[in-house]
Motif scaffolding. Sequence first.
Motif: not given
Length: 118
Positions: A47-57
């Motif tokens: 879930l954290r990985l998805l969040s990081i990828v989604k929020g990445s530039e």
Amino acid sequence: MESGQTVELTPVEAEACCEPSGQQAIDDYEAQLRASVFKALADPNRLRLLSIVKGSEGGEACVCDLTEPLDLGQPTVSHHLRILVDAGLLHREKRGTWAYYSLVPGAIERTTGLLETL
């Protein structure tokens, strides 16, 4: 009861508890597909990985940028990312020696509808 005596059984008619709803259940294949998505989402690191990828530039992240925020080794992060790719949530693109991950277009929206269409 004494030895040699017989017991007479009275047949009982079974009553239906209710009428079938007539609603079609999802088939085994569809249930397996949906379960793979839920399994992928059942891990806090994923879930954290998805969040990081989604929020990445630019909506994508290099695997090299995903190890530090999770405080996990690269093989473990790659394992989690592979599960997310296999579940159809992330897309993987190889660029030289690095892999870049982005959300599959519409994956989040499809995921939110998985329970609504049961």
